[in-house]
Design a protein around this motif. Structure first.
Motif, PDB file in Angstrom:
ATOM      1  N   ASN A  16       0.829  -1.208   0.000  1.00 53.51           N
ATOM      2  CA  ASN A  16       0.000   0.000   0.000  1.00 53.51           C
ATOM      3  C   ASN A  16       0.858   1.250   0.000  1.00 53.51           C
ATOM      4  O   ASN A  16       0.575   2.213  -0.719  1.00 53.51           O
ATOM      5  CB  ASN A  16      -0.930   0.001   1.218  1.00 53.51           C
ATOM      6  CG  ASN A  16      -2.308  -0.514   0.900  1.00 53.51           C
ATOM      7  OD1 ASN A  16      -3.153   0.214   0.415  1.00 53.51           O
ATOM      8  ND2 ASN A  16      -2.529  -1.801   1.150  1.00 53.51           N
ATOM      9  N   PRO A  99      -6.096  -1.211   2.959  1.00 48.57           N
ATOM     10  CA  PRO A  99      -6.227  -2.660   2.863  1.00 48.57           C
ATOM     11  C   PRO A  99      -7.601  -3.069   3.378  1.00 48.57           C
ATOM     12  O   PRO A  99      -8.121  -2.466   4.330  1.00 48.57           O
ATOM     13  CB  PRO A  99      -5.110  -3.170   3.790  1.00 48.57           C
ATOM     14  CG  PRO A  99      -4.995  -2.094   4.832  1.00 48.57           C
ATOM     15  CD  PRO A  99      -5.291  -0.794   4.127  1.00 48.57           C
ATOM     16  N   THR A 152      -6.589  -3.059  -1.364  1.00 39.38           N
ATOM     17  CA  THR A 152      -5.826  -4.305  -1.474  1.00 39.38           C
ATOM     18  C   THR A 152      -6.451  -5.355  -0.573  1.00 39.38           C
ATOM     19  O   THR A 152      -7.014  -5.036   0.473  1.00 39.38           O
ATOM     20  CB  THR A 152      -4.361  -4.096  -1.048  1.00 39.38           C
ATOM     21  OG1 THR A 152      -4.302  -3.679   0.323  1.00 39.38           O
ATOM     22  CG2 THR A 152      -3.673  -3.062  -1.923  1.00 39.38           C
ATOM     23  N   THR A 153      -6.356  -6.605  -1.006  1.00 40.73           N
ATOM     24  CA  THR A 153      -6.887  -7.690  -0.189  1.00 40.73           C
ATOM     25  C   THR A 153      -6.062  -8.948  -0.421  1.00 40.73           C
ATOM     26  O   THR A 153      -5.549  -9.182  -1.527  1.00 40.73           O
ATOM     27  CB  THR A 153      -8.358  -7.973  -0.512  1.00 40.73           C
ATOM     28  OG1 THR A 153      -8.812  -9.094   0.259  1.00 40.73           O
ATOM     29  CG2 THR A 153      -8.565  -8.271  -1.987  1.00 40.73           C
ATOM     30  N   VAL A 194      -6.635  -4.659  -5.768  1.00 37.02           N
ATOM     31  CA  VAL A 194      -5.506  -5.567  -5.937  1.00 37.02           C
ATOM     32  C   VAL A 194      -5.771  -6.803  -5.082  1.00 37.02           C
ATOM     33  O   VAL A 194      -5.910  -6.692  -3.859  1.00 37.02           O
ATOM     34  CB  VAL A 194      -4.184  -4.915  -5.509  1.00 37.02           C
ATOM     35  CG1 VAL A 194      -3.011  -5.880  -5.747  1.00 37.02           C
ATOM     36  CG2 VAL A 194      -3.959  -3.604  -6.255  1.00 37.02           C
ATOM     37  N   TYR A 195      -5.842  -7.959  -5.717  1.00 38.63           N
ATOM     38  CA  TYR A 195      -6.137  -9.202  -5.014  1.00 38.63           C
ATOM     39  C   TYR A 195      -4.843  -9.987  -4.726  1.00 38.63           C
ATOM     40  O   TYR A 195      -3.803  -9.743  -5.331  1.00 38.63           O
ATOM     41  CB  TYR A 195      -7.063 -10.078  -5.859  1.00 38.63           C
ATOM     42  CG  TYR A 195      -8.403  -9.451  -6.164  1.00 38.63           C
ATOM     43  CD1 TYR A 195      -9.447  -9.528  -5.243  1.00 38.63           C
ATOM     44  CD2 TYR A 195      -8.627  -8.779  -7.365  1.00 38.63           C
ATOM     45  CE1 TYR A 195     -10.690  -8.966  -5.522  1.00 38.63           C
ATOM     46  CE2 TYR A 195      -9.866  -8.209  -7.645  1.00 38.63           C
ATOM     47  CZ  TYR A 195     -10.892  -8.304  -6.718  1.00 38.63           C
ATOM     48  OH  TYR A 195     -12.117  -7.729  -7.000  1.00 38.63           O
ATOM     49  N   THR A 197      -2.533 -10.210  -2.357  1.00 38.21           N
ATOM     50  CA  THR A 197      -1.374  -9.332  -2.176  1.00 38.21           C
ATOM     51  C   THR A 197      -0.100 -10.070  -1.767  1.00 38.21           C
ATOM     52  O   THR A 197       1.000  -9.603  -2.065  1.00 38.21           O
ATOM     53  CB  THR A 197      -1.692  -8.261  -1.121  1.00 38.21           C
ATOM     54  OG1 THR A 197      -2.169  -8.901   0.080  1.00 38.21           O
ATOM     55  CG2 THR A 197      -2.758  -7.302  -1.621  1.00 38.21           C
ATOM     56  N   TYR A 205       4.068  -6.486  -9.402  1.00 35.38           N
ATOM     57  CA  TYR A 205       3.991  -5.085  -8.984  1.00 35.38           C
ATOM     58  C   TYR A 205       4.055  -4.155 -10.201  1.00 35.38           C
ATOM     59  O   TYR A 205       3.330  -3.162 -10.270  1.00 35.38           O
ATOM     60  CB  TYR A 205       5.108  -4.731  -8.011  1.00 35.38           C
ATOM     61  CG  TYR A 205       5.071  -3.275  -7.605  1.00 35.38           C
ATOM     62  CD1 TYR A 205       4.147  -2.829  -6.663  1.00 35.38           C
ATOM     63  CD2 TYR A 205       5.907  -2.333  -8.213  1.00 35.38           C
ATOM     64  CE1 TYR A 205       4.072  -1.488  -6.314  1.00 35.38           C
ATOM     65  CE2 TYR A 205       5.836  -0.996  -7.877  1.00 35.38           C
ATOM     66  CZ  TYR A 205       4.914  -0.579  -6.927  1.00 35.38           C
ATOM     67  OH  TYR A 205       4.826   0.747  -6.596  1.00 35.38           O
TER      68      TYR A 205
END
Length: 274
Positions: A16, A99, A152-153, A194-195, A197, A205
């Motif tokens: 993040n 997140p 993000t997750t 974004v899955y 992470t 990235y």
């Protein structure tokens, strides 16, 4: 354009943190002016309480909305709240980046919303009558501004698919996108998510940051989510229930998003009849 990023992650070296820094550089290179509210770095006070005003409306009982209204109208808010409100007024676009923790934003960001979204600024605005029910859901103080989530997750994308165990990502984020952002008037863009992470290596990235850059480039041209405006005729007032002829037989969050093709035809028919 002026872009405000509200950012919540405790580790600057996290994914993040890197994406936030990338977004700032990308937007500034494109000629935009950026401010970042890094909530953990600011040691943001998350709890809404009686200390948020320099003069209480009532010393007998703390009533959050009345105290918020009194403080906002009379310039009595704590300095940290007033500074964030000034940033919101300055911004043309707002990005909430966080997140996904336990199916929502981190507590520190929820606390930012609760304290900064004062009565008279983000809610409690406009007339309440048989024709209108305040200026909200498509109207309000932030009308004309755009907003987007960067989330993000750790879960897989399939976990948040239409039949995924966690529920569709649009449903998971609905309270934030429809409630926190659309309610006070923002035009809400589809989220950037974004899955998985933990599997983001250098190659991934590069892919993710390039995709984020493309989304930032279209921040002012991407079509917003077609949430139904509250006072546009789709809802019965004051019950605020969707008209029976719209999305008949359907329930849930999805009914509050217009079906472009079907509803355009319906509106054309109504216009012709009028």
């Amino acid at each position: 354009m002026n872009v405000l990023i509200i950012y919540a992650h405790p580790e600057p070296k996290s994914l993040n943190g890197s994406l936030k820094d990338f977004a700032v550089r990308h937007l500034e290179r494109a000629g935009h002016t950026v401010q970042v509210s890094d909530l953990y770095a600011m040691n943001w006070k998350a709890s809404l309480d009686a200390h948020d005003t320099s003069e209480r409306h009532s010393a007998e009982r703390f009533f959050a909305s009345l105290e918020s209204k009194h403080a906002f109208e009379n310039g009595l808010q704590s300095e940290d709240i007033a500074r964030e409100q000034d940033k919101l007024k300055w911004a043309d676009a707002v990005i909430l980046q966080f997140p996904l923790w336990w199916f929502s934003m981190p507590a520190i960001m929820k606390g930012w919303v609760e304290r900064v979204y004062a009565y008279g600024l983000a809610y409690g605005v406009g007339e309440h009558s048989d024709a209108r029910w305040g200026e909200r859901y498509g109207e309000g103080r932030f009308a004309g501004k755009r907003a987007m989530l960067v989330v993000t997750t750790g879960g897989w994308e399939s976990h948040y698919s239409a039949r995924g165990i966690n529920g569709p990502i649009d449903d998971v984020l609905f309270p934030i996108q429809h409630g926190v952002l659309y309610y006070p008037g923002f035009e809400v863009l589809p989220p950037f998510v974004v899955y998985r992470t933990s599997r983001v290596d250098d190659a991934k990235y590069a892919e993710v940051s390039a995709a984020l850059g493309r989304r930032l480039d279209t921040l002012w041209t991407t079509a917003p989510i077609a949430f139904r405006p509250q006072n546009g005729g789709a809802y019965e007032i004051p019950a605020l229930t969707l008209r029976d002829d719209l999305a008949p037989g359907q329930i849930g969050f999805a009914v509050h998003v217009e079906e472009a093709g079907v509803e355009a035809a319906t509106q054309a028919d109504e216009a012709a009849e009028a």
